[in-house]
Design a protein around this motif. Sequence first.
Motif, PDB file in Angstrom:
ATOM      1  N   VAL A  10       0.841  -1.199   0.000  1.00 22.79           N
ATOM      2  CA  VAL A  10       0.000   0.000   0.000  1.00 22.79           C
ATOM      3  C   VAL A  10       0.875   1.247   0.000  1.00 22.79           C
ATOM      4  N   SER A  11       0.223   2.389  -0.259  1.00 21.44           N
ATOM      5  CA  SER A  11       0.960   3.652  -0.185  1.00 21.44           C
ATOM      6  C   SER A  11       0.093   4.822   0.249  1.00 21.44           C
ATOM      7  N   GLY A  14      -5.733   3.208   1.728  1.00 17.42           N
ATOM      8  CA  GLY A  14      -6.029   1.806   1.964  1.00 17.42           C
ATOM      9  C   GLY A  14      -7.452   1.366   1.692  1.00 17.42           C
ATOM     10  N   SER A  39       3.881  -0.745   3.598  1.00 13.16           N
ATOM     11  CA  SER A  39       3.634   0.570   3.023  1.00 13.16           C
ATOM     12  C   SER A  39       4.941   1.210   2.570  1.00 13.16           C
ATOM     13  N   THR A  57       2.294  -4.865  10.300  1.00 16.85           N
ATOM     14  CA  THR A  57       2.627  -3.838   9.315  1.00 16.85           C
ATOM     15  C   THR A  57       4.130  -3.601   9.277  1.00 16.85           C
TER      16      THR A  57
END
Length: 127
Positions: A10-11, A14, A39, A57
């Motif tokens: 992801v960036s 979300g 991320s 994460t």
Amino acid sequence: MAHKKIVVLVSGGGTNLQALIDAQGRGELGGGEITCVISSKAGVFALERAEKANISTRVIARKDYPDTAAYSAAMLDAFREEQADLIVQAGFMTILHGDDRFYNNIFVQNWPASEGEEKEDMGFTMK
């Protein structure tokens, strides 16, 4: 049968990740389980979504690497550390290099556990 380990890249906010988390909650990931969210940026809302769903994460910031090759190598190391069976690029726009298993912003990508292993179809579906 053991669940396949899914790593989601992801960036940002979300929203795609949330759809996957919701699908997982409904048992719709076809034998897969989201085990990690990575991320490219710290502090994005996608990381909060993952944490709320008790998913581990990591942040691997593009800006911390001198070039795309070094960044790609760090990501590949992370995939191996996480023992990823499947990589999902959920709005993650960085083109990763150095391995033919990297594609730009594809939604589902099977990840072989070792070199030379064939990709398998997990039957992943979204509703």
